[in-house]
Design an enzyme around this catalytic site. Sequence first.
Site, PDB file in Angstrom:
ATOM      1  N   LYS A   1       0.865  -1.057  -0.065  1.00  0.00           N
ATOM      2  CA  LYS A   1       0.077  -0.122   0.063  1.00  0.00           C
ATOM      3  C   LYS A   1       0.790   1.282   0.061  1.00  0.00           C
ATOM      4  O   LYS A   1       0.715   2.175   0.885  1.00  0.00           O
ATOM      5  CB  LYS A   1      -0.960   0.047   1.150  1.00  0.00           C
ATOM      6  N   LEU A   2       1.624   1.379  -0.989  1.00  0.00           N
ATOM      7  CA  LEU A   2       2.610   2.572  -1.167  1.00  0.00           C
ATOM      8  C   LEU A   2       1.761   3.943  -1.029  1.00  0.00           C
ATOM      9  O   LEU A   2       0.544   4.154  -1.833  1.00  0.00           O
ATOM     10  CB  LEU A   2       3.264   2.425  -2.595  1.00  0.00           C
ATOM     11  N   LEU A   3       2.249   4.926  -0.572  1.00  0.00           N
ATOM     12  CA  LEU A   3       1.874   6.221  -0.542  1.00  0.00           C
ATOM     13  C   LEU A   3       2.925   7.297  -0.041  1.00  0.00           C
ATOM     14  O   LEU A   3       3.397   6.954   1.118  1.00  0.00           O
ATOM     15  CB  LEU A   3       0.507   6.457   0.200  1.00  0.00           C
TER      16      LEU A   3
ATOM     17  N   THR B   1       9.610   9.291  -4.582  1.00  0.00           N
ATOM     18  CA  THR B   1       9.700   8.019  -3.584  1.00  0.00           C
ATOM     19  C   THR B   1       8.913   7.013  -3.917  1.00  0.00           C
ATOM     20  O   THR B   1       9.181   6.018  -4.064  1.00  0.00           O
ATOM     21  CB  THR B   1       9.272   8.382  -1.862  1.00  0.00           C
TER      22      THR B   1
ATOM     23  N   GLY C   1      -7.973 -14.094   4.167  1.00  0.00           N
ATOM     24  CA  GLY C   1      -7.072 -14.395   5.215  1.00  0.00           C
ATOM     25  C   GLY C   1      -7.446 -15.327   6.375  1.00  0.00           C
ATOM     26  O   GLY C   1      -7.489 -16.495   6.452  1.00  0.00           O
TER      27      GLY C   1
ATOM     28  N   ILE D   1       5.699  10.960  -1.288  1.00  0.00           N
ATOM     29  CA  ILE D   1       5.700  11.723  -2.382  1.00  0.00           C
ATOM     30  C   ILE D   1       6.076  11.083  -3.773  1.00  0.00           C
ATOM     31  O   ILE D   1       6.498   9.960  -3.721  1.00  0.00           O
ATOM     32  CB  ILE D   1       6.965  12.971  -2.130  1.00  0.00           C
ATOM     33  N   ASP D   2       5.845  11.745  -4.663  1.00  0.00           N
ATOM     34  CA  ASP D   2       5.815  11.139  -6.207  1.00  0.00           C
ATOM     35  C   ASP D   2       7.204  10.518  -6.380  1.00  0.00           C
ATOM     36  O   ASP D   2       7.197   9.342  -6.903  1.00  0.00           O
ATOM     37  CB  ASP D   2       5.739  12.006  -7.305  1.00  0.00           C
TER      38      ASP D   2
END
Length: 242
Positions: free
Chosen positions: A70-72, A77, A219, A74-75
């Site tokens: 779940k990447l979030l 990074t 899960g 700055i652009d």
Amino acid sequence: MTLTLAPKTARDRLILALDVPNVDAAKRAVEATDGAVGVYKVGLQLVFAGGLPFAEELALSGHRVFLDVKLLDIDNTVAHAVQSIMAMGMTFVTLHAYPKAIRAAIEAKSLAGRGGGAGPCLLGVTVLTSMDDGDLADAGYAVGARELVLKRARDARAAGLDGLVCSPQEVAAVREAVGAGMVLVTPGIRPAGDAAGDQKRIMTPRDAIRAGSDYLVIGRPIMAAANPRAAAERIVEEMAGA
Ligand code: C5P
């Protein structure tokens, strides 16, 4: 879509969430379910306990692996994270479906892809399935879950993202909003009679497939079962009958 192997059977569509505290437990879960599920998901709990080398090994040994990070950020990074992940052999990778993060991830994938290899299917998480309208209000959002899910889905589609993670209760509306081209993945699945746990927007495997899910993430209903393989097989059977 960037998947080299589109799902052919109900089993291909079942993603098992390896939400366990260490690699030994993950290996035991893979051994107990090998051949009964289509994809193994490595999420944050395992990532911080040796899960990244394990995920690479699992992919190298021929399994399809879903890296649920779940990447979030700055652009810049997000773009560099995607470039690093490109070398890991993952089938799916998640990022939060924020427009800037999506654009950065897509651009990084296409740049890195020029060196060969299509890269993972990038999945945008619309709104976590543990969040309802009240939780969104608490977090400062002035919109409800459904409205936000649809907005993020349309934005992701417009940006050219491969797929989305959404609640099964929203998948029919999301499919209508984005059309046939996007891969739709739904967690929040509970076979009838199973405990919901912290999931708030849930559905049974049969209903989720009928509503238009391409893949189901499951899960606890499998991992906490006395016989995980039998639990997975029962779920696959239910999916096949949908
Ligand atoms: O145990 P359970 O079936 O609830 O596990 C669902 C899995 O799907 C967990 O690994 C959770 O992190 C993940 N997930 C989710 N909702 C999202 C995205 C991912 O539940 N929106």
